[in-house]
Write a protein that holds these residues in place. Sequence first.
Motif, PDB file in Angstrom:
ATOM      1  N   ILE A   1     -14.023 -36.721 -49.760  1.00  0.00           N
ATOM      2  CA  ILE A   1     -14.532 -37.910 -49.089  1.00  0.00           C
ATOM      3  C   ILE A   1     -13.384 -38.801 -48.615  1.00  0.00           C
ATOM      4  CG2 ILE A   1     -15.830 -40.049 -49.454  1.00  0.00           C
ATOM      5  CD1 ILE A   1     -17.774 -38.437 -51.187  1.00  0.00           C
ATOM      6  N   ARG A   2     -12.352 -38.955 -49.424  1.00  0.00           N
ATOM      7  CA  ARG A   2     -11.205 -39.774 -49.011  1.00  0.00           C
ATOM      8  C   ARG A   2     -10.468 -39.154 -47.830  1.00  0.00           C
ATOM      9  NH1 ARG A   2      -9.718 -40.448 -55.299  1.00  0.00           N
ATOM     10  NH2 ARG A   2     -11.230 -42.093 -55.771  1.00  0.00           N
ATOM     11  N   THR A   3     -10.460 -37.828 -47.770  1.00  0.00           N
ATOM     12  CA  THR A   3      -9.870 -37.154 -46.617  1.00  0.00           C
ATOM     13  C   THR A   3     -10.718 -37.390 -45.369  1.00  0.00           C
ATOM     14  OG1 THR A   3      -8.947 -35.443 -48.074  1.00  0.00           O
ATOM     15  CG2 THR A   3      -9.058 -34.935 -45.720  1.00  0.00           C
ATOM     16  N   LEU A   4     -12.042 -37.358 -45.528  1.00  0.00           N
ATOM     17  CA  LEU A   4     -12.939 -37.621 -44.401  1.00  0.00           C
ATOM     18  C   LEU A   4     -12.821 -39.058 -43.913  1.00  0.00           C
ATOM     19  CD1 LEU A   4     -16.160 -35.730 -45.605  1.00  0.00           C
ATOM     20  CD2 LEU A   4     -14.431 -34.940 -43.977  1.00  0.00           C
ATOM     21  N   LEU A   5     -12.451 -39.962 -44.801  1.00  0.00           N
ATOM     22  CA  LEU A   5     -12.266 -41.364 -44.435  1.00  0.00           C
ATOM     23  C   LEU A   5     -10.902 -41.632 -43.807  1.00  0.00           C
ATOM     24  CD1 LEU A   5     -13.837 -43.019 -47.606  1.00  0.00           C
ATOM     25  CD2 LEU A   5     -14.701 -43.258 -45.264  1.00  0.00           C
ATOM     26  N   GLY A   6     -10.008 -40.653 -43.852  1.00  0.00           N
ATOM     27  CA  GLY A   6      -8.664 -40.863 -43.345  1.00  0.00           C
ATOM     28  C   GLY A   6      -7.755 -41.576 -44.327  1.00  0.00           C
ATOM     29  N   LEU A   7      -8.171 -41.646 -45.589  1.00  0.00           N
ATOM     30  CA  LEU A   7      -7.342 -42.272 -46.618  1.00  0.00           C
ATOM     31  C   LEU A   7      -6.321 -41.295 -47.177  1.00  0.00           C
ATOM     32  CD1 LEU A   7     -10.133 -44.227 -48.529  1.00  0.00           C
ATOM     33  CD2 LEU A   7      -8.632 -45.055 -46.704  1.00  0.00           C
ATOM     34  N   LEU A   8      -6.602 -40.005 -47.064  1.00  0.00           N
ATOM     35  CA  LEU A   8      -5.674 -38.950 -47.455  1.00  0.00           C
ATOM     36  C   LEU A   8      -5.465 -38.023 -46.269  1.00  0.00           C
ATOM     37  CD1 LEU A   8      -7.068 -37.955 -50.989  1.00  0.00           C
ATOM     38  CD2 LEU A   8      -5.012 -39.300 -50.514  1.00  0.00           C
ATOM     39  N   ARG A   9      -4.259 -37.469 -46.164  1.00  0.00           N
ATOM     40  CA  ARG A   9      -3.961 -36.539 -45.073  1.00  0.00           C
ATOM     41  C   ARG A   9      -4.047 -35.111 -45.594  1.00  0.00           C
ATOM     42  NH1 ARG A   9       1.111 -37.251 -40.923  1.00  0.00           N
ATOM     43  NH2 ARG A   9       0.423 -35.742 -39.351  1.00  0.00           N
ATOM     44  N   LYS A  10      -4.807 -34.295 -44.896  1.00  0.00           N
ATOM     45  CA  LYS A  10      -4.972 -32.901 -45.308  1.00  0.00           C
ATOM     46  C   LYS A  10      -3.657 -32.151 -45.170  1.00  0.00           C
ATOM     47  CE  LYS A  10      -6.443 -31.066 -40.789  1.00  0.00           C
ATOM     48  NZ  LYS A  10      -6.114 -32.223 -39.971  1.00  0.00           N
ATOM     49  N   ASP A  11      -3.501 -31.100 -45.992  1.00  0.00           N
ATOM     50  CA  ASP A  11      -2.325 -30.233 -45.872  1.00  0.00           C
ATOM     51  C   ASP A  11      -2.544 -29.153 -44.820  1.00  0.00           C
ATOM     52  OD1 ASP A  11      -0.988 -31.653 -47.832  1.00  0.00           O
ATOM     53  OD2 ASP A  11      -1.761 -30.402 -49.451  1.00  0.00           O
ATOM     54  N   SER A  12      -3.778 -28.619 -44.787  1.00  0.00           N
ATOM     55  CA  SER A  12      -4.103 -27.602 -43.790  1.00  0.00           C
ATOM     56  C   SER A  12      -5.620 -27.534 -43.654  1.00  0.00           C
ATOM     57  CB  SER A  12      -3.536 -26.235 -44.192  1.00  0.00           C
ATOM     58  OG  SER A  12      -4.085 -25.792 -45.422  1.00  0.00           O
ATOM     59  N   GLY A  13      -6.064 -26.721 -42.704  1.00  0.00           N
ATOM     60  CA  GLY A  13      -7.489 -26.647 -42.407  1.00  0.00           C
ATOM     61  C   GLY A  13      -7.873 -27.655 -41.342  1.00  0.00           C
ATOM     62  N   SER A  14      -9.161 -27.773 -41.086  1.00  0.00           N
ATOM     63  CA  SER A  14      -9.642 -28.691 -40.058  1.00  0.00           C
ATOM     64  C   SER A  14     -10.737 -29.588 -40.615  1.00  0.00           C
ATOM     65  CB  SER A  14     -10.182 -27.914 -38.846  1.00  0.00           C
ATOM     66  OG  SER A  14     -11.305 -27.129 -39.217  1.00  0.00           O
ATOM     67  N   ALA A  15     -10.795 -30.812 -40.098  1.00  0.00           N
ATOM     68  CA  ALA A  15     -11.828 -31.762 -40.495  1.00  0.00           C
ATOM     69  C   ALA A  15     -12.162 -32.644 -39.304  1.00  0.00           C
ATOM     70  CB  ALA A  15     -11.360 -32.620 -41.670  1.00  0.00           C
ATOM     71  N   SER A  16     -13.443 -32.722 -38.987  1.00  0.00           N
ATOM     72  CA  SER A  16     -13.922 -33.558 -37.892  1.00  0.00           C
ATOM     73  C   SER A  16     -15.085 -34.404 -38.398  1.00  0.00           C
ATOM     74  CB  SER A  16     -14.371 -32.686 -36.711  1.00  0.00           C
ATOM     75  OG  SER A  16     -14.998 -33.471 -35.713  1.00  0.00           O
ATOM     76  N   VAL A  17     -15.046 -35.697 -38.118  1.00  0.00           N
ATOM     77  CA  VAL A  17     -16.116 -36.610 -38.527  1.00  0.00           C
ATOM     78  C   VAL A  17     -16.591 -37.358 -37.288  1.00  0.00           C
ATOM     79  CG1 VAL A  17     -16.765 -38.527 -40.020  1.00  0.00           C
ATOM     80  CG2 VAL A  17     -15.064 -36.869 -40.808  1.00  0.00           C
ATOM     81  N   LEU A  18     -17.855 -37.181 -36.950  1.00  0.00           N
ATOM     82  CA  LEU A  18     -18.423 -37.784 -35.738  1.00  0.00           C
ATOM     83  C   LEU A  18     -17.592 -37.433 -34.510  1.00  0.00           C
ATOM     84  CD1 LEU A  18     -19.399 -41.310 -37.142  1.00  0.00           C
ATOM     85  CD2 LEU A  18     -20.851 -39.282 -36.919  1.00  0.00           C
ATOM     86  N   GLY A  19     -17.052 -36.218 -34.513  1.00  0.00           N
ATOM     87  CA  GLY A  19     -16.268 -35.735 -33.392  1.00  0.00           C
ATOM     88  C   GLY A  19     -14.852 -36.254 -33.336  1.00  0.00           C
ATOM     89  N   LEU A  20     -14.403 -36.994 -34.362  1.00  0.00           N
ATOM     90  CA  LEU A  20     -13.074 -37.593 -34.375  1.00  0.00           C
ATOM     91  C   LEU A  20     -12.231 -37.005 -35.504  1.00  0.00           C
ATOM     92  CD1 LEU A  20     -14.049 -41.355 -33.889  1.00  0.00           C
ATOM     93  CD2 LEU A  20     -13.371 -39.710 -32.117  1.00  0.00           C
ATOM     94  N   ASP A  21     -10.921 -37.085 -35.336  1.00  0.00           N
ATOM     95  CA  ASP A  21     -10.008 -36.693 -36.392  1.00  0.00           C
ATOM     96  C   ASP A  21      -9.884 -37.859 -37.375  1.00  0.00           C
ATOM     97  OD1 ASP A  21      -7.147 -36.772 -37.634  1.00  0.00           O
ATOM     98  OD2 ASP A  21      -7.409 -34.689 -37.005  1.00  0.00           O
ATOM     99  N   PRO A  22     -10.247 -37.677 -38.631  1.00  0.00           N
ATOM    100  CA  PRO A  22     -10.263 -38.817 -39.563  1.00  0.00           C
ATOM    101  C   PRO A  22      -8.898 -39.409 -39.854  1.00  0.00           C
ATOM    102  CG  PRO A  22     -10.714 -36.752 -40.718  1.00  0.00           C
ATOM    103  CD  PRO A  22     -10.738 -36.438 -39.255  1.00  0.00           C
TER     104      PRO A  22
END
Length: 313
Positions: free
Chosen positions: A47-68
């Motif tokens: 959830i914190r990654t989806l909020l943009g509070l943490l930066r992912k190491d790899s993989g993809s994540a899109s929330v409402l069509g935006l990069d979190p």
Amino acid sequence: MTDAIAVSGLCKRFGTTVALDHLDLSVASGEVHGFLGPNGAGKSVTIRTLLGLLRKDSGSASVLGLDPWSEATALHRRLAYVPGDVTLWPNLSGGEVIDLLTRLRGGVNKARRDELLERFALDPTKRGRTYSKGNRQKVALVAALASDVELLLLDEPTSGLDPLMEQVFRETVAQASERGCTVLLSSHILSEVEALCDRVTIIRNGHTVETGTLASLRHLTRTSVTVTTERPITGLADLAGVHDIVEGSPDHADGQIRTRFAVDTERIGEMLGYLGTFGIVGITCSPPTLEELFLQHYDTAATGSAHSAGAGR
């Protein structure tokens, strides 16, 4: 239907600790999606990654069509987040906090805000430092549910609420869903998830174990059966798909016998045909609860997973 949340192969490490291990998560627009896992599974890290509070190491994540991570500012105008432990500005009143948060999210529905204050029995004039844990949760919930947002991210949102307020929460989330709002709900209260969610995702050690509707998951497990018959049931243990048989003693009044067991769901039909030869007086078939589904997948993952222990809740 497009996905409000689309996560594929998401990985996150903290030093040598693996928090997310190629996690997949898909939440369709407009649905209420349950996000389940034991402590340390990686739910809050996700959830914190989806909020943009943490930066992912790899993989993809899109929330409402935006990069979190790179578009967090634009994203936060379109979503509301309620954590399991809310901290408020100590000198602001609850009403001032609600007004501040809703303005940051693009506006407030004043009629809905007033209705929510009444339903949650929250006094908005008190200062944040005077609120109990439950009332701090109410402030965050009112601010989130009164906002005109597209997505609600709820991480143990009813922590500290009494059963009456938990019921109010369920009703208000159901109403938000009816308005077209997408909801991702992480909760330890499985009855809450079962009552609200269209689909669920179960994770362990930062990895997706199972995802789908409750109906689609239930066919993977067993149905509980309690049957009362005129004669003792013989040969039940020899039937394929029958488990955990508990035979009761005959009722001395009429000689009827009650038997309890579990059966693989796909074999219910043949099992009922077999029981009919012993004179069925009464029978109850109960589908597995979400708790039973969760425990089964938890146990399966525990014995078959080679993933490292996760970090975060």
